[in-house]
Design a protein around this motif. Sequence first.
Motif, PDB file in Angstrom:
ATOM      1  N   THR A 128       7.205  -5.322 -13.090  1.00  0.00           N
ATOM      2  CA  THR A 128       5.728  -6.602 -12.694  1.00  0.00           C
ATOM      3  C   THR A 128       4.886  -6.919 -14.387  1.00  0.00           C
ATOM      4  N   ILE A 129       4.960  -7.802 -14.451  1.00  0.00           N
ATOM      5  CA  ILE A 129       3.429  -7.737 -15.528  1.00  0.00           C
ATOM      6  C   ILE A 129       2.218  -7.615 -15.449  1.00  0.00           C
ATOM      7  N   ILE A 130       1.528  -6.921 -15.819  1.00  0.00           N
ATOM      8  CA  ILE A 130      -0.149  -6.199 -15.495  1.00  0.00           C
ATOM      9  C   ILE A 130      -0.435  -7.357 -16.640  1.00  0.00           C
ATOM     10  N   VAL A 131      -1.957  -7.757 -16.093  1.00  0.00           N
ATOM     11  CA  VAL A 131      -2.745  -9.175 -16.843  1.00  0.00           C
ATOM     12  C   VAL A 131      -4.427  -8.197 -16.836  1.00  0.00           C
ATOM     13  N   ASN A 132      -4.854  -8.216 -17.759  1.00  0.00           N
ATOM     14  CA  ASN A 132      -6.183  -8.538 -17.615  1.00  0.00           C
ATOM     15  C   ASN A 132      -7.086 -10.257 -17.450  1.00  0.00           C
ATOM     16  N   ILE A 133      -7.447  -9.804 -16.098  1.00  0.00           N
ATOM     17  CA  ILE A 133      -8.588 -11.502 -15.902  1.00  0.00           C
ATOM     18  C   ILE A 133      -9.526 -11.318 -14.967  1.00  0.00           C
ATOM     19  N   GLY A 134     -10.584 -12.002 -14.563  1.00  0.00           N
ATOM     20  CA  GLY A 134     -11.309 -11.784 -14.299  1.00  0.00           C
ATOM     21  C   GLY A 134     -12.369 -10.841 -13.938  1.00  0.00           C
ATOM     22  N   SER A 135     -13.136 -10.978 -13.046  1.00  0.00           N
ATOM     23  CA  SER A 135     -13.862  -9.550 -12.496  1.00  0.00           C
ATOM     24  C   SER A 135     -13.320  -8.659 -11.917  1.00  0.00           C
ATOM     25  N   GLU A 136     -13.637  -7.793 -11.970  1.00  0.00           N
ATOM     26  CA  GLU A 136     -13.392  -6.258 -11.631  1.00  0.00           C
ATOM     27  C   GLU A 136     -13.963  -6.268 -10.047  1.00  0.00           C
ATOM     28  N   LEU A 137     -13.573  -5.786  -9.597  1.00  0.00           N
ATOM     29  CA  LEU A 137     -13.102  -5.121  -8.109  1.00  0.00           C
ATOM     30  C   LEU A 137     -14.775  -3.831  -7.728  1.00  0.00           C
ATOM     31  N   ASN A 138     -15.179  -5.142  -6.766  1.00  0.00           N
ATOM     32  CA  ASN A 138     -16.677  -4.578  -6.182  1.00  0.00           C
ATOM     33  C   ASN A 138     -16.404  -3.310  -5.887  1.00  0.00           C
ATOM     34  N   VAL A 139     -16.788  -2.339  -5.344  1.00  0.00           N
ATOM     35  CA  VAL A 139     -16.201  -1.538  -4.353  1.00  0.00           C
ATOM     36  C   VAL A 139     -17.277  -0.790  -3.845  1.00  0.00           C
ATOM     37  N   ASP A 140     -18.725  -1.455  -3.569  1.00  0.00           N
ATOM     38  CA  ASP A 140     -19.718  -1.714  -2.601  1.00  0.00           C
ATOM     39  C   ASP A 140     -19.295  -2.021  -1.244  1.00  0.00           C
ATOM     40  N   GLN A 141     -18.308  -3.176  -1.361  1.00  0.00           N
ATOM     41  CA  GLN A 141     -17.878  -4.027  -0.469  1.00  0.00           C
ATOM     42  C   GLN A 141     -16.912  -3.377   0.227  1.00  0.00           C
ATOM     43  N   PHE A 142     -16.810  -2.397   0.448  1.00  0.00           N
ATOM     44  CA  PHE A 142     -15.574  -0.865   0.982  1.00  0.00           C
ATOM     45  C   PHE A 142     -16.453  -0.107   1.441  1.00  0.00           C
ATOM     46  N   ASN A 143     -16.080   0.600   3.269  1.00  0.00           N
ATOM     47  CA  ASN A 143     -17.145   1.371   3.068  1.00  0.00           C
ATOM     48  C   ASN A 143     -16.235   2.869   3.209  1.00  0.00           C
TER      49      ASN A 143
END
Length: 87
Positions: A71-86
């Motif tokens: 794999t190639i690990i990249v750092n782009i975009g916004s972070e995961l919103n953990v509030d959307q999970f129960n």
Amino acid sequence: MIRVSDIMEKEIINVKNGKRMGFITDIDMDINEGKIMSFTITGDGGRGLFSRNGEGQVVFFSDILKIGCDTIIVNIGSELNVDQFNI
């Protein structure tokens, strides 16, 4: 040293949200400097030189954190919103 053919077989993973982004379908190079500038990737799983529909997401070389075995690990975009999970 790594070959272009080796890079194109690696799956792109975004560290910000843990999502699989797809595979590299095209590479943009600065031939005067001898540097890779960016990759175009598609999430459709296509591994050909160009995506089927001519569309793709551009990932700049500066966004790459690590090139691993598979794999190639990249750092782009916004972070995961953990509030959307129960949790």
